[in-house]
Motif scaffolding. Sequence first.
Motif, PDB file in Angstrom:
ATOM      1  N   ALA A  16       0.824  -1.204   0.000  1.00 22.58           N
ATOM      2  CA  ALA A  16       0.000   0.000   0.000  1.00 22.58           C
ATOM      3  C   ALA A  16       0.855   1.249   0.000  1.00 22.58           C
ATOM      4  O   ALA A  16       0.485   2.276  -0.569  1.00 22.58           O
ATOM      5  CB  ALA A  16      -0.914  -0.021   1.222  1.00 22.58           C
ATOM      6  N   ALA A  17       2.024   1.182   0.639  1.00 19.83           N
ATOM      7  CA  ALA A  17       2.883   2.362   0.733  1.00 19.83           C
ATOM      8  C   ALA A  17       3.503   2.718  -0.611  1.00 19.83           C
ATOM      9  O   ALA A  17       3.817   3.876  -0.870  1.00 19.83           O
ATOM     10  CB  ALA A  17       3.989   2.114   1.759  1.00 19.83           C
ATOM     11  N   ARG A  18       3.675   1.717  -1.507  1.00 23.23           N
ATOM     12  CA  ARG A  18       4.374   1.954  -2.769  1.00 23.23           C
ATOM     13  C   ARG A  18       3.464   1.978  -3.981  1.00 23.23           C
ATOM     14  O   ARG A  18       3.898   2.310  -5.061  1.00 23.23           O
ATOM     15  CB  ARG A  18       5.444   0.874  -2.957  1.00 23.23           C
ATOM     16  N   VAL A  19       2.202   1.627  -3.814  1.00 22.98           N
ATOM     17  CA  VAL A  19       1.305   1.563  -4.948  1.00 22.98           C
ATOM     18  C   VAL A  19       1.008   2.972  -5.454  1.00 22.98           C
ATOM     19  O   VAL A  19       0.880   3.916  -4.689  1.00 22.98           O
ATOM     20  CB  VAL A  19      -0.005   0.835  -4.570  1.00 22.98           C
TER      21      VAL A  19
ATOM     22  N   PHE B 255     -24.824  -5.820  20.650  1.00 20.05           N
ATOM     23  CA  PHE B 255     -23.558  -5.186  20.301  1.00 20.05           C
ATOM     24  C   PHE B 255     -23.475  -5.064  18.784  1.00 20.05           C
ATOM     25  O   PHE B 255     -24.224  -5.700  18.041  1.00 20.05           O
ATOM     26  CB  PHE B 255     -22.334  -5.950  20.853  1.00 20.05           C
ATOM     27  N   LYS B 256     -22.547  -4.224  18.353  1.00 20.20           N
ATOM     28  CA  LYS B 256     -22.270  -4.078  16.931  1.00 20.20           C
ATOM     29  C   LYS B 256     -20.803  -4.420  16.684  1.00 20.20           C
ATOM     30  O   LYS B 256     -19.934  -3.968  17.427  1.00 20.20           O
ATOM     31  CB  LYS B 256     -22.552  -2.652  16.446  1.00 20.20           C
ATOM     32  N   TYR B 257     -20.570  -5.223  15.651  1.00 22.69           N
ATOM     33  CA  TYR B 257     -19.196  -5.564  15.265  1.00 22.69           C
ATOM     34  C   TYR B 257     -18.914  -4.927  13.918  1.00 22.69           C
ATOM     35  O   TYR B 257     -19.656  -5.123  12.956  1.00 22.69           O
ATOM     36  CB  TYR B 257     -19.011  -7.080  15.189  1.00 22.69           C
ATOM     37  N   HIS B 258     -17.824  -4.144  13.862  1.00 27.65           N
ATOM     38  CA  HIS B 258     -17.457  -3.405  12.657  1.00 27.65           C
ATOM     39  C   HIS B 258     -16.122  -3.907  12.107  1.00 27.65           C
ATOM     40  O   HIS B 258     -15.193  -4.184  12.871  1.00 27.65           O
ATOM     41  CB  HIS B 258     -17.279  -1.911  12.970  1.00 27.65           C
ATOM     42  N   THR B 259     -16.019  -3.996  10.804  1.00 27.39           N
ATOM     43  CA  THR B 259     -14.721  -4.221  10.165  1.00 27.39           C
ATOM     44  C   THR B 259     -14.550  -3.201   9.041  1.00 27.39           C
ATOM     45  O   THR B 259     -15.532  -2.768   8.418  1.00 27.39           O
ATOM     46  CB  THR B 259     -14.569  -5.641   9.588  1.00 27.39           C
ATOM     47  N   TYR B 260     -13.295  -2.824   8.815  1.00 28.69           N
ATOM     48  CA  TYR B 260     -12.957  -1.825   7.806  1.00 28.69           C
ATOM     49  C   TYR B 260     -11.802  -2.360   6.959  1.00 28.69           C
ATOM     50  O   TYR B 260     -10.839  -2.907   7.496  1.00 28.69           O
ATOM     51  CB  TYR B 260     -12.515  -0.515   8.463  1.00 28.69           C
ATOM     52  N   ALA B 261     -11.901  -2.186   5.656  1.00 26.53           N
ATOM     53  CA  ALA B 261     -10.817  -2.634   4.776  1.00 26.53           C
ATOM     54  C   ALA B 261     -10.689  -1.692   3.586  1.00 26.53           C
ATOM     55  O   ALA B 261     -11.697  -1.206   3.049  1.00 26.53           O
ATOM     56  CB  ALA B 261     -11.076  -4.057   4.285  1.00 26.53           C
ATOM     57  N   ARG B 262      -9.448  -1.439   3.182  1.00 26.04           N
ATOM     58  CA  ARG B 262      -9.157  -0.643   1.990  1.00 26.04           C
ATOM     59  C   ARG B 262      -8.414  -1.524   0.990  1.00 26.04           C
ATOM     60  O   ARG B 262      -7.573  -2.332   1.381  1.00 26.04           O
ATOM     61  CB  ARG B 262      -8.267   0.556   2.330  1.00 26.04           C
ATOM     62  N   PHE B 263      -8.689  -1.335  -0.272  1.00 30.66           N
ATOM     63  CA  PHE B 263      -7.919  -2.041  -1.298  1.00 30.66           C
ATOM     64  C   PHE B 263      -7.813  -1.172  -2.538  1.00 30.66           C
ATOM     65  O   PHE B 263      -8.649  -0.302  -2.788  1.00 30.66           O
ATOM     66  CB  PHE B 263      -8.533  -3.400  -1.628  1.00 30.66           C
ATOM     67  N   ASN B 264      -6.753  -1.418  -3.304  1.00 37.86           N
ATOM     68  CA  ASN B 264      -6.505  -0.676  -4.528  1.00 37.86           C
ATOM     69  C   ASN B 264      -6.758  -1.592  -5.721  1.00 37.86           C
ATOM     70  O   ASN B 264      -6.359  -2.761  -5.706  1.00 37.86           O
ATOM     71  CB  ASN B 264      -5.058  -0.156  -4.559  1.00 37.86           C
ATOM     72  N   TYR B 265      -7.407  -1.066  -6.750  1.00 35.80           N
ATOM     73  CA  TYR B 265      -7.708  -1.889  -7.923  1.00 35.80           C
ATOM     74  C   TYR B 265      -7.546  -1.086  -9.208  1.00 35.80           C
ATOM     75  O   TYR B 265      -7.715   0.135  -9.238  1.00 35.80           O
ATOM     76  CB  TYR B 265      -9.125  -2.453  -7.832  1.00 35.80           C
ATOM     77  N   LYS B 266      -7.204  -1.804 -10.261  1.00 26.69           N
ATOM     78  CA  LYS B 266      -7.070  -1.207 -11.580  1.00 26.69           C
ATOM     79  C   LYS B 266      -6.864  -2.316 -12.604  1.00 26.69           C
ATOM     80  O   LYS B 266      -6.201  -3.309 -12.320  1.00 26.69           O
ATOM     81  CB  LYS B 266      -5.876  -0.239 -11.624  1.00 26.69           C
ATOM     82  N   GLY B 267      -7.427  -2.151 -13.771  1.00 26.36           N
ATOM     83  CA  GLY B 267      -7.191  -3.097 -14.855  1.00 26.36           C
ATOM     84  C   GLY B 267      -7.599  -4.520 -14.543  1.00 26.36           C
ATOM     85  O   GLY B 267      -6.962  -5.467 -15.002  1.00 26.36           O
ATOM     86  N   GLY B 268      -8.666  -4.709 -13.779  1.00 30.40           N
ATOM     87  CA  GLY B 268      -9.134  -6.053 -13.462  1.00 30.40           C
ATOM     88  C   GLY B 268      -8.338  -6.759 -12.390  1.00 30.40           C
ATOM     89  O   GLY B 268      -8.510  -7.963 -12.181  1.00 30.40           O
ATOM     90  N   LYS B 269      -7.467  -6.034 -11.672  1.00 34.21           N
ATOM     91  CA  LYS B 269      -6.659  -6.625 -10.623  1.00 34.21           C
ATOM     92  C   LYS B 269      -6.846  -5.886  -9.297  1.00 34.21           C
ATOM     93  O   LYS B 269      -6.946  -4.660  -9.270  1.00 34.21           O
ATOM     94  CB  LYS B 269      -5.168  -6.586 -10.983  1.00 34.21           C
TER      95      LYS B 269
ATOM     96  N   ARG C 174      -4.754  -4.698  -6.569  1.00 32.17           N
ATOM     97  CA  ARG C 174      -3.315  -4.441  -6.629  1.00 32.17           C
ATOM     98  C   ARG C 174      -2.655  -4.396  -5.257  1.00 32.17           C
ATOM     99  O   ARG C 174      -1.458  -4.688  -5.132  1.00 32.17           O
ATOM    100  CB  ARG C 174      -3.081  -3.124  -7.373  1.00 32.17           C
ATOM    101  N   ALA C 175      -3.387  -3.977  -4.241  1.00 31.58           N
ATOM    102  CA  ALA C 175      -2.783  -3.853  -2.909  1.00 31.58           C
ATOM    103  C   ALA C 175      -3.873  -3.743  -1.857  1.00 31.58           C
ATOM    104  O   ALA C 175      -4.975  -3.253  -2.130  1.00 31.58           O
ATOM    105  CB  ALA C 175      -1.875  -2.624  -2.836  1.00 31.58           C
ATOM    106  N   TRP C 176      -3.543  -4.209  -0.660  1.00 31.84           N
ATOM    107  CA  TRP C 176      -4.375  -3.960   0.514  1.00 31.84           C
ATOM    108  C   TRP C 176      -3.893  -2.684   1.190  1.00 31.84           C
ATOM    109  O   TRP C 176      -2.687  -2.415   1.247  1.00 31.84           O
ATOM    110  CB  TRP C 176      -4.271  -5.112   1.524  1.00 31.84           C
ATOM    111  N   GLY C 177      -4.830  -1.931   1.720  1.00 30.92           N
ATOM    112  CA  GLY C 177      -4.494  -0.790   2.553  1.00 30.92           C
ATOM    113  C   GLY C 177      -4.725  -1.144   4.011  1.00 30.92           C
ATOM    114  O   GLY C 177      -4.576  -2.303   4.419  1.00 30.92           O
TER     115      GLY C 177
END
Length: 272
Positions: free
Chosen positions: A154-157, A180-194, A196-199
Amino acid sequence: MASVALLVTLTPAIADDGPAVDPVKKARLASLLKAISVTGSNLDEENEAVVKRHYNLLDALQKEFPEQAKEVSDPRQMQVLTEEAVITEDGQAVSPVTGKPLSAAELAAIEPPAGAQESNPAEEQETPEETEVDPDALAASRAKEPASGAGMSAARVSGGRWKMTHITYTHRSYFHNVIFKYHTYARFNYKGGKVRAWGQRYDDFSHEQSGVDTDLMVTNVKSKVPASSATSKMKRKVYLKVPVYGEYATVYPWAKVKVYGTGRTKIAGSGA
């Protein structure tokens, strides 16, 4: 099939059913809670007989101990909310549905709060690269991602779009009280059908009843990227206690997001 999280709050003010003072009723309540805990822990097996018995037990609890049942999570009342944002290559946060810019308030609902627990890279388990492609994407429209992208962090993408996904599983009683409430958060990078990276990836709890004790993460998995698709999953251990009986159940809420190189996401999860 979503499993159950259970919680009973007994206070001296609850006297109509008398489980705190009547030994027979106390034993009956304890028996119901134990049985509900056992069947609830096996709901993920999707056995119809177990599911039917579990709901019959919950119905019995609601009929015999309506006040206590207000604080017992019923998977039939569970709610799932997904909030997402796309960060375009020019840095603008937009709705993945409409493409319109998001307000500060809308973006804040998607971002993890200050108290959320960020995933520790040392505790993450990486699973093999996935090859599933977005079934809605046309093969002809997918560009090839160069092999030199392997191992991209993620740092170099650079380039592509980032997508942020916030999943909330709300555990409610038959009477709609929030357990209770359970939360999850996720970031990801995508381009060209791929993908590319998790954030950054986080999880968090909110709106816990007094008898809910959250514990360590037991599953923290993300699949290898770049890939046509990728999966992030987090699971926590939660102890459920009641004043009269103490700890009576342990549940494992989890949430999973499968992401595609087109930016599409698919959500799964469970209460226990």
